[in-house]
Design an enzyme around this catalytic site. Structure first.
Site, PDB file in Angstrom:
ATOM      1  N   CYS A 145      77.086  56.883  -9.156  1.00  0.00           N
ATOM      2  CA  CYS A 145      77.139  56.908  -9.910  1.00  0.00           C
ATOM      3  C   CYS A 145      76.343  57.093 -11.748  1.00  0.00           C
ATOM      4  CB  CYS A 145      75.538  55.879  -9.972  1.00  0.00           C
ATOM      5  SG  CYS A 145      75.445  55.213  -8.136  1.00  0.00           S
ATOM      6  N   SER A 159      71.404  46.782  -0.045  1.00  0.00           N
ATOM      7  CA  SER A 159      72.191  46.555  -0.928  1.00  0.00           C
ATOM      8  C   SER A 159      73.452  47.109   0.394  1.00  0.00           C
ATOM      9  CB  SER A 159      72.791  47.622  -2.027  1.00  0.00           C
ATOM     10  OG  SER A 159      74.330  47.530  -2.419  1.00  0.00           O
ATOM     11  N   HIS A 167      76.916  46.758   0.199  1.00  0.00           N
ATOM     12  CA  HIS A 167      77.660  48.032   0.329  1.00  0.00           C
ATOM     13  C   HIS A 167      77.147  49.216   0.948  1.00  0.00           C
ATOM     14  CE1 HIS A 167      78.453  50.056  -3.108  1.00  0.00           C
ATOM     15  NE2 HIS A 167      77.263  49.696  -3.673  1.00  0.00           N
ATOM     16  N   GLN A 201      69.481  52.919   0.666  1.00  0.00           N
ATOM     17  CA  GLN A 201      70.481  54.406   1.387  1.00  0.00           C
ATOM     18  C   GLN A 201      69.952  54.580   4.029  1.00  0.00           C
ATOM     19  OE1 GLN A 201      72.742  55.611   1.308  1.00  0.00           O
ATOM     20  NE2 GLN A 201      73.548  55.757  -1.290  1.00  0.00           N
ATOM     21  N   ALA A 260      71.191  46.414  -5.340  1.00  0.00           N
ATOM     22  CA  ALA A 260      70.002  47.035  -5.373  1.00  0.00           C
ATOM     23  C   ALA A 260      70.136  47.294  -6.825  1.00  0.00           C
ATOM     24  CB  ALA A 260      70.036  48.293  -4.957  1.00  0.00           C
ATOM     25  N   THR A 261      71.108  48.081  -7.742  1.00  0.00           N
ATOM     26  CA  THR A 261      70.712  47.739  -9.081  1.00  0.00           C
ATOM     27  C   THR A 261      69.640  46.593  -9.951  1.00  0.00           C
ATOM     28  OG1 THR A 261      72.571  49.397  -9.069  1.00  0.00           O
ATOM     29  CG2 THR A 261      71.809  48.271 -11.479  1.00  0.00           C
ATOM     30  N   THR A 321      74.736  30.456  -9.224  1.00  0.00           N
ATOM     31  CA  THR A 321      75.784  30.217  -7.738  1.00  0.00           C
ATOM     32  C   THR A 321      75.568  30.926  -6.952  1.00  0.00           C
ATOM     33  OG1 THR A 321      76.965  28.534  -9.006  1.00  0.00           O
ATOM     34  CG2 THR A 321      77.920  28.640  -7.279  1.00  0.00           C
ATOM     35  N   ASN A 363      69.697  59.165  -2.208  1.00  0.00           N
ATOM     36  CA  ASN A 363      71.507  59.467  -2.119  1.00  0.00           C
ATOM     37  C   ASN A 363      71.673  60.669  -2.758  1.00  0.00           C
ATOM     38  OD1 ASN A 363      69.920  58.345  -4.949  1.00  0.00           O
ATOM     39  ND2 ASN A 363      71.855  58.878  -5.488  1.00  0.00           N
TER      40      ASN A 363
HETATM   41  N1  PMP Z   1      69.506  52.792  -5.235  1.00  0.00           N
HETATM   42  C1  PMP Z   1      70.161  53.872  -4.341  1.00  0.00           C
HETATM   43  C2  PMP Z   1      69.583  54.711  -3.877  1.00  0.00           C
HETATM   44  C3  PMP Z   1      71.769  54.121  -4.307  1.00  0.00           C
HETATM   45  O1  PMP Z   1      72.481  54.539  -3.306  1.00  0.00           O
HETATM   46  C4  PMP Z   1      72.050  52.931  -5.206  1.00  0.00           C
HETATM   47  C5  PMP Z   1      73.181  52.507  -4.904  1.00  0.00           C
HETATM   48  N2  PMP Z   1      73.977  54.511  -5.640  1.00  0.00           N
HETATM   49  C6  PMP Z   1      71.704  51.357  -5.784  1.00  0.00           C
HETATM   50  C7  PMP Z   1      70.174  52.149  -5.687  1.00  0.00           C
HETATM   51  C8  PMP Z   1      72.776  50.494  -6.875  1.00  0.00           C
HETATM   52  O2  PMP Z   1      72.852  49.657  -5.484  1.00  0.00           O
HETATM   53  P1  PMP Z   1      73.972  49.171  -5.768  1.00  0.00           P
HETATM   54  O3  PMP Z   1      75.174  49.434  -6.205  1.00  0.00           O
HETATM   55  O4  PMP Z   1      74.352  47.641  -4.503  1.00  0.00           O
HETATM   56  O5  PMP Z   1      73.610  48.045  -6.884  1.00  0.00           O
END
Ligand code: PMP
Length: 400
Positions: A328, A201, A203, A181, A73-74, A242, A153
């Site tokens: 984060c 995302s 994970h 989330q 998601a980043t 890839t 989050n």
């Molecule tokens: N957006 C939100 C709301 C998140 O909670 C997170 C992860 N903490 C991210 C973006 C970033 O996701 P990723 O770890 O997949 O880069």
């Protein structure tokens, strides 16, 4: 019951064993490059990627061609904001977002500001919710993009996405939402909610780390983007590199499970969360819940405990994995920007704990966490002159 107990599912989730089973063959026997069109190793990998693309699309009401795989998601947030601003430069140079976004949206927005883009950071109410009327008022003739996260989050608040989507569409402005989330926790429908771009995302939803997606609307309107990563033209030229086939297969499986089991899992996890809240509130005074309780992810609880420092509580809580806020931003000792945006007094900013429950938590674990927390906080309060118990059960309880 096994220790330690994990209750930090907003930071990340374990890979579901069913997801791992789906992934394993793609590390070894089925190791082909999805872009190798000349042999069956490549075809097999390509087919697996397309199946997963369909699974991710189905989870949000999209079609396969609208899913671009990214590293998470980043990256999706970076690509959505930068890619739209660069692509639609002739339309204007203004973005509307909120003060409580994830750092991958906020830092991208700040970076764009340095290159001449104007950004409005909307406030939230004390309940952690953005008022659509504020979004409407922030729109100017230069506004190109509105980016409002689906669910937060730290405090789990769910934003009025359908209302914001409708007003973005009425004003002919693109709408992006960070749903990292929200996937698998609340129903998502990109069509009904007029979402043009959405970050996901794996994970956060019992899939592997290092894989995510950007949903990009194909019709009415068809969204275009200027890519950030150049190379072999993968993912329709929008994200070269890839494809990590095992991760993509895992993401697809995780998305499928998340949606199939969402109703029952959300109910079960919300019941555990509510039990945890009740146990804590019944046993400790000076406890407040941060953020709306009605518009909230089923697995989130964020509380402040008067007179104690959140980090000290966690140190005293042996055998339980919790967090004071977003993983984060733990490199920055600053108070949470989300809690600040709620307008909390300074003492509540430092005394917060985030509980993120998940698929594999049990009733027994909830009781254990409440017990340990009660002891840890009572011990700290004995040492601290700041908190004087009133003797009355749970004084002011909620921020709403
Ligand atoms: N957006 C939100 C709301 C998140 O909670 C997170 C992860 N903490 C991210 C973006 C970033 O996701 P990723 O770890 O997949 O880069």
């Amino acid at each position: 019951m096994n220790l330690p107990i994990y209750m930090d599912h907003h930071a990340t989730t374990p890979v579901d064993p069913r997801v791992l089973d789906a992934m394993l063959p793609y590390f070894t026997r089925k190791f082909g490059n999805a872009a190798s069109g000349n042999h069956d190793f490549g075809h097999e990998a390509h087919d697996a990627v397309e199946t997963a693309r369909g699974q991710v699309a189905d989870a949000i009401g999209a079609i396969s061609a609208e899913i671009i795989f990214t590293s998470g998601a980043t990256e999706s947030n970076n690509l959505a904001l930068s890619g739209v601003i660069r692509q639609y430069a002739e339309r204007g140079n203004h973005i509307i977002t909120t003060a409580i976004e994830h750092s991958s949206v906020l830092d991208t927005a700040r970076d764009l500001e340095r290159s001449g883009v104007t950004v409005t950071y909307l406030p939230v109410g004390r309940d952690g919710i953005v008022d659509p009327a504020h979004v409407q008022r922030a729109i100017t003739g230069q506004t190109v993009l509105i980016s409002v996260m689906y669910a937060n989050n730290e405090i789990g608040t769910i934003q009025p996405i359908p209302a914001i989507g409708a007003l973005a569409r009425a004003n002919d402005i693109l709408f992006h939402t960070d749903a990292a989330q929200a996937l698998g926790k609340v129903p998502i429908d990109v069509v009904a909610d007029h979402i043009d771009l959405m970050s996901l995302s794996a994970h956060k939803t019992y899939g592997p780390k290092g894989i995510g997606a950007l949903y990009l609307r194909r019709r009415k309107p068809r969204i275009r983007l200027t890519p950030m990563i150049h190379g072999g033209g993968h993912e329709r030229g929008l994200r070269s590199g890839t494809l990590p086939v095992p991760l993509i297969v895992g993401f697809g499986k995780a998305a499928e499970i998340a949606v199939n089991e969402m109703d029952s899992e959300s109910r079960r996890v919300a019941a555990l969360r509510d039990k945890l809240k009740t146990l804590i509130m019944d046993r400790l005074d000076g406890v407040t819940v941060n953020g709306s309780e009605s518009h909230r992810l089923p697995n989130n609880l964020n509380m402040s405990f008067a007179g104690v420092d959140g980090e000290s509580v966690l140190l005293g809580l042996k055998g339980v994995a919790l967090s004071t806020g977003s993983a984060c931003s733990t490199a920055e000792p600053e108070a949470s920007h989300v809690l600040k945006a709620l307008g909390l007094p300074p003492e509540r900013l430092q005394s917060s704990i985030r509980f993120g429950l998940g698929r594999f938590n049990t009733d027994e674990e909830v009781t254990y966490v409440a017990d340990r927390l009660e002891t840890a906080i009572a011990d700290l309060r004995k040492l601290s002159p700041r908190h004087h118990s009133t003797g009355s059960p749970s004084a002011p309880t909620n921020s709403n």
